[in-house]
Enzyme design. Structure first.
Site, PDB file in Angstrom:
ATOM      1  N   HIS A  95      -8.841   3.263  -2.252  1.00 59.46           N
ATOM      2  CA  HIS A  95      -7.430   2.929  -2.048  1.00 59.46           C
ATOM      3  C   HIS A  95      -6.904   2.072  -3.189  1.00 59.46           C
ATOM      4  O   HIS A  95      -6.778   0.858  -3.041  1.00 59.46           O
ATOM      5  CB  HIS A  95      -7.302   2.216  -0.696  1.00 59.46           C
ATOM      6  CG  HIS A  95      -5.900   1.849  -0.316  1.00 59.46           C
ATOM      7  ND1 HIS A  95      -4.775   2.502  -0.787  1.00 59.46           N
ATOM      8  CD2 HIS A  95      -5.435   0.873   0.519  1.00 59.46           C
ATOM      9  CE1 HIS A  95      -3.699   1.937  -0.268  1.00 59.46           C
ATOM     10  NE2 HIS A  95      -4.079   0.953   0.516  1.00 59.46           N
ATOM     11  N   CYS A 149       0.808  -1.225   0.000  1.00 57.51           N
ATOM     12  CA  CYS A 149       0.000   0.000   0.000  1.00 57.51           C
ATOM     13  C   CYS A 149       0.840   1.275   0.000  1.00 57.51           C
ATOM     14  O   CYS A 149       0.312   2.356  -0.232  1.00 57.51           O
ATOM     15  CB  CYS A 149      -0.940  -0.021   1.192  1.00 57.51           C
ATOM     16  SG  CYS A 149      -1.895  -1.544   1.283  1.00 57.51           S
TER      17      CYS A 149
END
Lengths: 390, 146
Positions: free
Chosen positions: A337, A87
């Site tokens: 995201h 991430c």
């Protein structure tokens, strides 16, 4: 002697469940970025770093940096690379570009983050997220991110009395901020009741306390010293950066899941390099993959004392009119995201905030901005940006 | 050509695929083991083929206790990956001096609590290549210890 480095351009795609291919997203982010800085054309860019986590699974595609260079008409002569750090891949890419430029090995570098996560079947998109945890000891059991952060939330609630309502307020704030961001995945806002009545994902985290599975891309251009001043009248300078890791597997993290020492160390390094303290930060993009992550980030970044994250959001100190505006674009909860794109989109938001171009989302008099990107509870990257160079 | 998934998240457990194959063979025999470094005797969880303390890459297999306690857990009710059903009880289990990540099977999710005793039970999962059986470390709630 290190050179100063600045952001000189930035652009993001619409985030969401996109009817678009991996390459479509690269084109869209590249165009948005080049449109933001008319003085730079693709041929002026000498380096390219692409942050992307799992195109091998989601687009049957590796060799990403070259694909993106060709798609955008960039011919790298100093640097061409892909960064993969789950991430945090986008911010890790920005650090690489920063280091090359600061060292004099490159002059004008684009960092592009891109992810096409949604798949024809939704549960396969989630299966792919399992590649970010340990296959043999974690993913094999069906583990993805929500249960990990759920353990942090439970621990924070037990140790500090943090409530479900306080977790919900992070969802409310970030969904509300996202309603002012036309590129956000969600734009309808949310109330406390809506968050607390949303579907349970992993106890105690409910749907509106979680970031969704999102497609999107973002791009920024970095340049050195005088070159940056030639390209734009308002460069946004990189003032500091830090990265630290405590552990990869859930069982090798620090003993207390509500305490993230690696984030504290990454932030200290970045503040020290920038010559500032937490109190100097006007606007922050923090990694709210889940509501609990934003509360713990307040604490580890030094915006409030350990254990007071819940009170910090409850008293409005992380919103407009408070100590620091956190996640003005809507965060990961409101914007979505798209892994590799997230860190770059955070930088793009700070770029527009420090140039006073954020419109309805503008933080008044923003001079210092911070981004925080993580790849799990034990792995953190922090960047500090300023209107003025160090 | 049909739509296929070419690789799954389960480990490849045979000697053709991993240095840790004996772990899986013992698991299939109902034993919970881990590595003890041949150089410094430190045990680790999960098993490891390189010791960061003494640098040795030689190890022996040692048995772990079959009973543990739940250190932390969460129940995932939605958003599980393809091939995994909800609700699913993910837990960190204290076994001796080690913490093991796994799932608690066969329990009513409402019965699970921190501090509760659990018993090791090998977990049969989908077969591997060439129809070879595959096993993971699993736990169930211990009898009569609510």
């Amino acid at each position: 002697m290190m050179r100063n480095v600045a952001l000189v351009g930035a652009g993001v795609t619409k985030f969401g469940v996109r009817k678009a291919s991996y390459r479509d997203l690269i084109w869209e982010a590249g165009k948005a970025c080049f449109d933001s800085v008319p003085s730079i054309r693709p041929r002026d860019v000498d380096g390219l770093v692409v942050g992307s986590v799992m195109p091998e699974r989601t687009a049957f595609q590796s060799h990403i940096s070259s694909l993106a260079a060709e798609a955008l008409g960039i011919k790298p002569s100093t640097l061409s690379a892909r960064t993969e750090h789950m991430c945090a891949s986008g911010t890790v890419g920005i650090r690489y570009a920063y280091a090359f430029i600061a060292a004099g090995l490159a002059d004008v570098v684009m960092v592009l983050g891109v992810e096409k996560l949604n798949q024809p079947s939704g549960d396969e998109a989630i299966l792919n997220m399992g590649t970010g945890v340990d296959r043999e000891w974690e993913a094999a059991f069906g583990l993805t991110a929500p249960p990990c952060f759920a353990l942090a939330a439970q621990r924070h609630m037990a140790a500090y009395g943090t409530t479900e309502e306080q977790l919900a307020l992070v969802g409310v704030k970030n969904h509300t901020h996202a309603s002012k961001n036309p590129n956000a995945h969600f734009q309808k806002g949310a109330t406390v009741d809506q968050v607390l009545c949303s579907r349970m994902i992993s106890t105690p985290l409910r749907l509106f306390m979680c970031s969704p599975i999102t497609d999107g891309a973002a791009a920024v251009v970095l340049a050195a010293d005088d070159r940056a001043r030639d390209l734009t009248d308002r460069p946004v300078w990189i003032r500091g950066t830090g990265q630290a890791l405590d552990g990869f597997q859930l069982t090798s993290l620090h003993e207390d899941y509500a305490h993230w020492p690696a984030l504290g160390r990454a932030a200290s390094a970045a503040y020290r390099m920038a010559g500032i303290t937490a109190r100097d930060v006007d606007v922050a993009e923090v990694h709210d993959c889940f509501a609990i992550a934003e509360l713990i980030a307040y604490e580890e970044l030094g915006f409030c004392a350990k254990g007071e994250g819940g009170r910090f959001v409850e008293t409005g100190r992380s919103d407009y009119g408070g100590d620091v505006v956190v996640n003005p674009r809507g965060g990961l909860i409101g914007c979505g995201h798209p892994l590799g794109a997230t860190g770059v989109a955070q930088a793009a938001e700070i770029w527009s905030q420090l140039r006073s171009e954020a419109g309805a989302r503008q933080t008044p008099d923003a001079a210092i901005g911070l981004t925080h990107n993580n790849s799990g509870m034990g792995e953190h990257v922090v960047m500090i940006y300023g209107r003025e160079p160090a | 050509m049909t739509y296929v998934r070419a690789i799954d998240p389960l480990p490849l457990e045979s000697p053709d695929h991993t240095k840790l194959h004996e772990f899986y063979a013992k698991l299939a025999d109902g034993r919970l083991t881990t590595t003890a470094c041949a150089g410094c005797r430190r045990t680790a969880w999960p098993p490891r083929g390189f010791c960061p303390d003494c640098g040795s890459d030689r190890f022996e297999w040692v048995d772990l206790p079959r009973e543990g306690t739940i250190h932390a857990f969460t129940i995932q009710e939605a958003g599980l990956p393809a091939g995994f059903a909800a609700p699913r009880v993910f837990a960190i289990v204290s076994v001796g001096s080690h913490r093991i990540f796994s799932i608690v099977s066969g329990a009513d999710a409402g019965q699970v609590a921190v501090g509760q005793r659990v018993t090791f039970q090998p977990l049969r999962v989908a077969d591997g290549p060439k129809e070879s059986p595959r096993w993971l470390v699993g736990f169930t709630l211990s009898e009569g210890k609510a």
